[in-house]
Design an enzyme around this catalytic site. Structure first.
Site, PDB file in Angstrom:
ATOM      1  N   GLY A 140     -71.495 -62.977  69.945  1.00 39.15           N
ATOM      2  CA  GLY A 140     -71.768 -63.911  68.850  1.00 39.15           C
ATOM      3  C   GLY A 140     -73.098 -64.639  68.984  1.00 39.15           C
ATOM      4  CG  ASN A 180     -64.881 -42.666  74.726  1.00 42.05           C
ATOM      5  OD1 ASN A 180     -65.523 -43.484  74.068  1.00 42.05           O
ATOM      6  ND2 ASN A 180     -64.676 -41.423  74.278  1.00 42.05           N
ATOM      7  CE  LYS A 238     -71.371 -40.839  66.068  1.00 42.39           C
ATOM      8  NZ  LYS A 238     -70.458 -41.459  66.927  1.00 42.39           N
ATOM      9  CE1 TYR A 277     -59.961 -39.676  72.831  1.00 43.89           C
ATOM     10  CE2 TYR A 277     -62.243 -39.842  72.155  1.00 43.89           C
ATOM     11  CZ  TYR A 277     -61.085 -40.437  72.601  1.00 43.89           C
ATOM     12  OH  TYR A 277     -61.050 -41.794  72.800  1.00 43.89           O
ATOM     13  CB  SER A 314     -72.171 -43.327  72.237  1.00 43.92           C
ATOM     14  OG  SER A 314     -72.502 -42.389  71.247  1.00 43.92           O
ATOM     15  CB  ALA A 315     -70.130 -46.945  74.631  1.00 45.17           C
ATOM     16  CB  CYS A 316     -75.277 -49.238  73.424  1.00 43.97           C
ATOM     17  SG  CYS A 316     -75.465 -48.137  74.822  1.00 43.97           S
ATOM     18  NE  ARG A 336     -64.793 -44.379  71.255  1.00 44.83           N
ATOM     19  CZ  ARG A 336     -66.064 -44.618  70.931  1.00 44.83           C
ATOM     20  NH1 ARG A 336     -66.360 -45.218  69.808  1.00 44.83           N
ATOM     21  NH2 ARG A 336     -67.040 -44.267  71.729  1.00 44.83           N
ATOM     22  CG  ASP A 382     -70.579 -44.578  64.808  1.00 41.82           C
ATOM     23  OD1 ASP A 382     -71.096 -45.065  65.829  1.00 41.82           O
ATOM     24  OD2 ASP A 382     -70.247 -43.384  64.727  1.00 41.82           O
ATOM     25  NE  ARG A 412     -69.981 -38.597  70.765  1.00 41.35           N
ATOM     26  CZ  ARG A 412     -71.034 -38.587  71.553  1.00 41.35           C
ATOM     27  NH1 ARG A 412     -71.678 -37.469  71.790  1.00 41.35           N
ATOM     28  NH2 ARG A 412     -71.487 -39.709  72.082  1.00 41.35           N
ATOM     29  CG  ASN A 420     -76.156 -60.384  70.635  1.00 41.09           C
ATOM     30  OD1 ASN A 420     -76.703 -60.913  71.609  1.00 41.09           O
ATOM     31  ND2 ASN A 420     -75.324 -59.364  70.752  1.00 41.09           N
ATOM     32  CG  HIS A 469     -75.380 -43.116  66.363  1.00 43.33           C
ATOM     33  ND1 HIS A 469     -75.446 -43.106  67.735  1.00 43.33           N
ATOM     34  CD2 HIS A 469     -74.092 -43.394  66.060  1.00 43.33           C
ATOM     35  CE1 HIS A 469     -74.257 -43.381  68.244  1.00 43.33           C
ATOM     36  NE2 HIS A 469     -73.419 -43.565  67.247  1.00 43.33           N
TER      37      HIS A 469
END
Ligand code: GTP
Ligand code: SPV
Ligand code: MN
Length: 637
Positions: free
Chosen positions: A546, A418, A259, A250, A301-303, A420, A326, A89, A548, A279
């Site tokens: 796992g 990034n 989004k 993309y 994003s990506a966390c 995917r 997401d 993005r 978590n 989100h």
């Protein structure tokens, strides 16, 4: 076949239909398509029907052209490599277009003194563009931008078709890759035409996408991925419920249901209609007693949303099922229960870091019917990315995402950070049986989190809704590869929505606060941090993934009212030992939960400046009050 359409403003447009029955579309859709045929000048108009034959036809074309590489070692999977200039993005080219700046972004102290209707320095909480500038910018990009290409018309639904919480969209695109991805990520079906026809006023979100590469081509195409990366622009028109995306193929730039629609436009719909577009992942956890609870979690994003949503619990007796990874659309029902639907139909997940140990469910899900973008490809026709080193033969010959021959251990990376996988949610082995229920699932807990290498404990719980909203508003995280920011620095990402607000963040917080109404059961709000580092070794203090589940187990106890928490300045912390760490070696509880006074004093001050500079008078007083209360508590540390 050519159909003539008279536009409402007058003028007749010839629509060169190559597939489908144009005159059978809802009238508003005909007018919409005709308007953009007139502007974009495609050589043909192809109305998608969502069928499998159509998918085959489009995939064959893309394979022919070299854009899609069939993966011979997997079942119905494809890989593709983008232009290296089009990999994520692009937040600084993404705009919200409204009459006044203050509708889109807050007027923080930094921006006082600027007139409301002039272009001024962009803040951190979204980019505004005036109508007149947007019109100019689009006028320099759109006319004739589909010349020599076919315009595809994609009817899609966010949420189960016709559901009470669902919304219809129509995407126009000239990029076949986008059609295949939209078919995975949204529900593409002609039933959407009926849903639009039956809705009051024929309501749908207008999504216009062009890669900006008319034929004959003016530029060299890299990796068979045509685009106009130099002139990318993604403009949202909330009032018109319209998105126009130019120049990029993309992910979040081009799959406009995601989004652009489901967060930016939908957050405006949600404000107007009294619900929330967030989100957030949605997951169900069944505990040892067999009791099920649902959580929604917002991480930037990506966390870690995809990972948490399909987690394989490391302790026995627990079961996790995924509803979404997401985006969550949530509303309180007539009984005062918050319910969430996943508006999407697939997962567009980060590849690197995903492996059979960290996320076996994602690995299993992405073995068939998957499109991989910017990953490495092995000589036996499978995929590879960073994090899979221990799971393939180290001598395997790999082609990197940039097309170089490569082996594990060599310099450089096989996959883009990034990169995917794009895969239908329905084939996930732990998809929840109710994931498509039109009324959604009941949410008991909301979780915020980010990548915080220092200072922030593994988990804490807010004292109440207001405090929880402040915690979300103050969310920060290290930058990731999901957008163009430089990795490394900790930045604010309020509610994990910073790149996705459709309107003024201050007003958005008002809207969150307004959820607190008599007769409603407000979910508990938690904050987590899987990413705290041991300051001596630089290693993660918590194993994550796992494990978590152990933290979620504690949250469940809290929701059930168990006495397992102690009050602290930042919120309720777990009583020592109240998180099950059995079987884990060296968990340094004291360091995981320590609250360094200096760090927190600084953090509160920094957050205060951020609120004042960026949000100013638009910030609800209640949030300032909560921050002030936090400051007083932190002083007692
Ligand atoms: P978007 O799709 O961009 O919104 O990202 P996401 O929030 O779904 O993030 P995702 O689950 O794909 O995780 C991103 C990266 O974080 C991956 O490389 C994961 O391996 C890593 N990650 C996820 N969960 C954990 C965790 O609990 N601990 C650690 N150390 N890393 C994690
Ligand atoms: C994110 O960046 O949060 C994503 C990927 O989920 S994208 O679809 O590109 O927005
Ligand atoms: Mn995301």
């Amino acid at each position: 076949e050519v159909d003539d359409v008279t536009l409402p403003e007058g003028g007749v447009v010839h629509v060169p239909v190559v597939k489908g029955f144009f005159l059978e579309l809802p009238l508003k859709v005909q007018e919409f398509v005709a308007t953009y045929v007139d502007l974009l000048q495609p050589k043909g108009v192809y109305i998608c029907d969502g069928s499998e034959e159509e998918e085959q036809e489009i995939a064959d074309k893309l394979v022919d052209r070299g854009l899609l590489i069939p993966l011979k070692g997997m079942e119905k999977c494809f890989a593709c490599r983008t232009d290296p200039k089009d990999v994520a993005r692009v937040e600084n080219k993404t705009f919200i277009v409204t009459e006044k700046r203050s509708e889109t972004v807050p007027t923080g102290k930094k921006y006082e003194g600027y007139k409301d209707d002039t272009e001024i320095p962009h803040g951190m909480l979204g980019r505004w563009m005036s109508r007149s500038v947007a019109e100019e910018e689009m006028a320099s990009r759109l006319p004739g931008s589909m010349r020599g290409r076919v315009m595809y018309i994609i009817p899609f639904s966010m949420g189960p078709v016709g559901g009470p919480a669902s919304k219809s969209g129509v995407q126009i695109t000239d990029f076949n890759y986008v059609i295949l991805s939209m078919r995975i990520m949204t529900r593409v079906t002609p039933e959407v035409w009926d849903a639009i026809e039956e809705s009051p006023d024929q309501e749908f979100v207008q999504c216009i996408h062009t890669i900006g590469a008319p034929r004959p081509l003016q530029r060299k195409v890299i990796n068979h991925w045509p685009d106009d990366a130099e002139h990318i622009m993604i403009a949202h028109f909330p009032l018109q419920r319209r998105v126009i995306s130019y120049g990029s193929g993309y992910g979040g730039n081009s799959l406009l249901g995601k989004k652009c629609f489901a967060l930016r436009i939908a957050s405006c719909m949600a404000r107007d209609e009294g619900w929330l577009a967030e989100h957030m992942l949605i997951m169900s956890v069944t505990d040892r007693k067999g009791v099920e609870k649902f959580f929604a979690a917002a991480f930037p994003s990506a966390c870690g949303k995809t990972n948490m949503a399909m987690m394989t619990p490391s302790i026995p007796g627990f079961k996790v099922q995924v509803i979404g990874d997401d985006i969550a659309w949530m509303r309180f029902d007539s009984n005062g229960q918050l319910r969430a639907i996943n508006p999407e139909n697939g997962f567009f997940g980060v590849a690197p870091g995903t492996n059979w140990k960290t996320n076996p469910v994602a690995m299993q899900t992405a073995q068939k019917n998957t499109i991989f973008t910017n990953v490495g490809i092995t000589d036996d026709g499978k995929v590879f990315w960073e994090g899979m080193e221990k799971e393939i033969d180290p001598n395997t010959s790999i082609t990197t995402w940039t097309g170089e021959k490569w082996k594990i251990g060599m310099e450089g990376k096989a996959a883009h950070p990034n990169s995917r996988f794009c895969v239908p949610a329905s084939q996930c082995p732990v998809i929840h049986p109710l994931w498509e229920h039109p009324d959604g699932v009941p949410i008991s807990g909301i979780i915020f989190g980010g990548r915080r290498p220092r200072g922030v404990p593994l988990v804490f719980e807010s004292f109440d809704w207001k405090h929880g909203v402040m915690i979300g508003a103050a969310l920060k995280s290290e930058a990731t590869a999901a957008a163009e920011h430089k990795a490394g620095g900790v930045m604010h990402d309020p509610m994990a929505m910073r790149p996705f607000f459709g309107y003024n963040f201050g007003k958005y917080l008002d809207h969150w606060l307004s959820m607190d109404q008599p007769g409603r059961q407000l979910p508990k709000i938690f904050h987590v941090n899987w990413f705290r580092l041991d300051q001596k070794t630089g290693k993660f203090l918590w194993p994550g993934f796992g494990d978590n589940i152990r933290v979620v187990d504690w949250m469940i106890k809290r929701i059930d009212g168990e006495d397992v928490a102690v009050e602290s300045p930042v919120g309720w912390l777990p009583k020592k030992g109240s998180i099950d760490t059995s079987g884990l070696d060296d968990v340094n509880w004291d360091e995981l939960f320590s609250l360094p006074k200096e760090y927190w004093m600084e953090d509160v001050e920094e957050t205060k400046s951020f609120f004042e500079d960026e949000v100013g008078k638009d910030m609800p007083q209640a949030v300032y009050d909560e921050l002030e209360k936090l400051k007083k508590r932190v002083q007692t540390l």
